[in-house]
Motif scaffolding. Sequence first.
Motif, PDB file in Angstrom:
ATOM      1  N   LEU A  10     125.900 146.173  -0.252  1.00  0.00           N
ATOM      2  CA  LEU A  10     126.257 144.787   0.052  1.00  0.00           C
ATOM      3  C   LEU A  10     126.796 144.767   1.471  1.00  0.00           C
ATOM      4  O   LEU A  10     127.782 145.414   1.769  1.00  0.00           O
ATOM      5  N   ARG A  11     126.177 144.016   2.304  1.00  0.00           N
ATOM      6  CA  ARG A  11     126.550 144.027   3.710  1.00  0.00           C
ATOM      7  C   ARG A  11     126.987 142.627   4.129  1.00  0.00           C
ATOM      8  O   ARG A  11     126.185 141.694   4.108  1.00  0.00           O
ATOM      9  N   LEU A  44     125.577 137.544   3.644  1.00  0.00           N
ATOM     10  CA  LEU A  44     125.650 138.712   2.771  1.00  0.00           C
ATOM     11  C   LEU A  44     124.254 139.213   2.500  1.00  0.00           C
ATOM     12  O   LEU A  44     123.405 138.463   2.040  1.00  0.00           O
ATOM     13  N   ARG A  45     124.023 140.472   2.800  1.00  0.00           N
ATOM     14  CA  ARG A  45     122.710 141.042   2.505  1.00  0.00           C
ATOM     15  C   ARG A  45     122.853 142.013   1.363  1.00  0.00           C
ATOM     16  O   ARG A  45     123.689 142.898   1.398  1.00  0.00           O
ATOM     17  N   LEU A  93     117.897 140.860  -0.580  1.00  0.00           N
ATOM     18  CA  LEU A  93     118.124 139.412  -0.575  1.00  0.00           C
ATOM     19  C   LEU A  93     119.200 139.085   0.446  1.00  0.00           C
ATOM     20  O   LEU A  93     120.088 139.889   0.695  1.00  0.00           O
ATOM     21  N   THR A  94     119.116 137.901   0.985  1.00  0.00           N
ATOM     22  CA  THR A  94     120.126 137.489   1.958  1.00  0.00           C
ATOM     23  C   THR A  94     120.691 136.135   1.573  1.00  0.00           C
ATOM     24  O   THR A  94     119.934 135.212   1.266  1.00  0.00           O
ATOM     25  N   TYR A  95     122.006 136.034   1.598  1.00  0.00           N
ATOM     26  CA  TYR A  95     122.650 134.758   1.320  1.00  0.00           C
ATOM     27  C   TYR A  95     123.727 134.520   2.360  1.00  0.00           C
ATOM     28  O   TYR A  95     124.217 135.451   2.972  1.00  0.00           O
ATOM     29  N   GLN A  96     124.112 133.272   2.474  1.00  0.00           N
ATOM     30  CA  GLN A  96     125.261 132.983   3.311  1.00  0.00           C
ATOM     31  C   GLN A  96     126.396 132.547   2.410  1.00  0.00           C
ATOM     32  O   GLN A  96     126.177 132.084   1.294  1.00  0.00           O
ATOM     33  N   TYR A  97     127.606 132.701   2.911  1.00  0.00           N
ATOM     34  CA  TYR A  97     128.720 132.417   2.020  1.00  0.00           C
ATOM     35  C   TYR A  97     129.834 131.709   2.756  1.00  0.00           C
ATOM     36  O   TYR A  97     129.917 131.734   3.977  1.00  0.00           O
ATOM     37  N   LYS A  98     130.655 131.076   1.940  1.00  0.00           N
ATOM     38  CA  LYS A  98     131.873 130.492   2.472  1.00  0.00           C
ATOM     39  C   LYS A  98     133.009 130.889   1.537  1.00  0.00           C
ATOM     40  O   LYS A  98     132.904 130.726   0.328  1.00  0.00           O
ATOM     41  N   PHE A 153     125.110 130.540  -0.916  1.00  0.00           N
ATOM     42  CA  PHE A 153     123.980 129.622  -0.854  1.00  0.00           C
ATOM     43  C   PHE A 153     122.911 130.269   0.018  1.00  0.00           C
ATOM     44  O   PHE A 153     123.168 131.209   0.766  1.00  0.00           O
ATOM     45  N   ALA A 154     121.724 129.748  -0.103  1.00  0.00           N
ATOM     46  CA  ALA A 154     120.626 130.308   0.680  1.00  0.00           C
ATOM     47  C   ALA A 154     120.842 129.983   2.150  1.00  0.00           C
ATOM     48  O   ALA A 154     121.583 129.075   2.508  1.00  0.00           O
ATOM     49  N   LYS A 155     120.164 130.712   2.971  1.00  0.00           N
ATOM     50  CA  LYS A 155     120.356 130.546   4.410  1.00  0.00           C
ATOM     51  C   LYS A 155     120.022 129.139   4.841  1.00  0.00           C
ATOM     52  O   LYS A 155     118.952 128.625   4.566  1.00  0.00           O
TER      53      LYS A 155
END
Lengths: 423, 249
Positions: free
Chosen positions: B191-192, B208-209, B226-231, B240-242
């Motif tokens: 998890l990156r 987050l990758r 998978l790649t997501y963005q976060y808050k 949520f998705a990019k």
Amino acid sequence: MAAVASCGSGAGSTGSAVATASKSNVTSFQRRGPRASGTNDSGPRLVSIAGTRPSVRNGQLLVSTGLPALDQLLGGGLAIGTVLLIEEDKYNIYSPLLFKCFLAEGIVNGHTLLVASAKEDPANILQELPAPLLDDNSKKEFDEDVYNHKTPESNIKMKIAWRYQLLPKMEIGPVSSRFGHYYDASKRIPQELIEASNWHGFFLPEKISSTLKVEPCSLTPGYIKLLQFIQNIISEEGFDGSNPQKKQRNVLRIGIQNLGSPLWGDDICCAENGSNSHSLTKFLYVLRGLLRTSLSACIITMPTHLIQNKAIIARVTNLSDIVIGLESFIGSERETNPLYKDYHGLIHIRQIPRLNNLICDESDVKDLAFKLKRKLFTIERLHLPPDLSDTVSRSSKQDLAESTKRLGPGCGMMAGGKKHLDF
Amino acid sequence: MFVELNNLLNTTPDRAEQGKLTLLCDAKTDGSFLVHHFLSFYLKGMGRIDAGVNLTVARERGQLVFLEGLKSAVDVFFQTQEEPHPLQFLREANAGNLKPLFEFVREALKPVDGGEARWTYPVLLVDDLSVLLSLGVGAVAVLDFIHYCRATVCWELKGNMVILVHDSGDVEDEENDILLNGVSHQSHLILRAEGLATGFCRDVHGQLRILWRRPSQPTAQRDQSLTYQYKIQDKSVSFFAKGMSPAVL
């Protein structure tokens, strides 16, 4: 959250302004705070410590850094048990001022000071502290209070009123009258205040002359001596809760100047892969361990621009809690940039800790500049000047457009390209 | 424990896989929320916590063994210790190996003979392996330590490991890069957490990758990523998705 527990248990005592601000449910990360003698409370109950207040976000106990604008940027102040690292500006002109404001705030609040330096005698440093700004009416009361300082009861409430000379452009919330003061950089602190305060000095050339009897370990002797000195003070004066007979708790403010410079015996500023490359990071780690288990806060100034190995700077940043970088315009091309003409330098908040919480009080504004006027050191939000006139020449618009490119990300303004479009 | 992250990772506390090594990596941002997630995830998986996750209670029950580096470091540094201390390397000039630390870990995770088992399977959570490099231990010694821990925890005791390593990014920290590469080749899940390439944003704190790997088999099949963005919010993190942050939509 033991840090708040020690303060919160005194909520019933007289005149305490500190309510139990901590949340009752335990968050998943527990900060190992200073362990006060909570169990056998047969002695005097804990009173709130002057010059501290709990954070609204996570209940940590905060002290002021000496600059109310900086306190606001850090989410209320510097948490007890943490390290504030200041990356010095290139010619070391402005970082000593922040250092001195921190110490002066300690004197004004009656905290104990520990000043460590390899360059200047701590007594001289204390002589040069800036004077707190006072209201003329209460100056007499203030003088009286200073002379009453020796009696143990009355030094908790020092009636120092400040006046807003020039309101900084940052929006500052209501500041309690006992937390955070303004300082006049052109005047020296009154001698009586220094004499009334409790301070310890560590001047490296004096301490290092005695023979060192400690087993070889990869810390430079100067650092070892400093750590032992700090630990002695903490345990002797009971900042780690080891002496329950003490009547009132106080905060220890530690200030270390020019850490990492060759004067401390460290060679990270001289060579890229020196023999002692882990000395500084080990020192910071053990120092933080000491701070976490005592009622103290520390400010360190470090000439990071001199460190040859950039990886060490990254490690040092990871090992500190709050990191602030000062970048002065002197001698750089930005000195003549019209965008920066009102300011003396930029201030970068590089890191803020997340204590007991998932989020921290990061300010939305990332472009901050400071200026040292005749008296006050202020921090302001940097913004582009409005372009109001119709007949502004094309060249100056180009300059501004170039300047906007150098602004850090996060500035909400549109960065204009090279071409200027007329509408 | 963040429910959204559990959904993304397709796991729940009661049916988590065993014998896995998870690597948490952060670059230009703070990855401690991931550590928080896994800590509460595994504590919940112990099955005996009523509501929420309470670390003090867990510690009392013996389910959580906490080695607090900072405090132990102070003890090691200022007092002479007779028996070997887990952080013995702090006193040594040339930091040798992390053997005492490994012994401590091994002792702590040994299942208690007789009586009630403390846990179904042990989990070793290392918050910030990069600090060991700052304390003078060489990258190879740290990798050895991780190898020994993995052999004991993942293979012998059928437990899990979660490690946090900082990525120095564009700063050239060779030792850290060696460490990061070494551990990522051994891990099953990476998890990156990265800061956004465009800089600070109030509504999207980072990206987050997630990378699933199979370290034992050669790369016959492609690893899933998978790649997501976060808050990050007060008590949870929303993913949520990019480009699909609620602030933007």
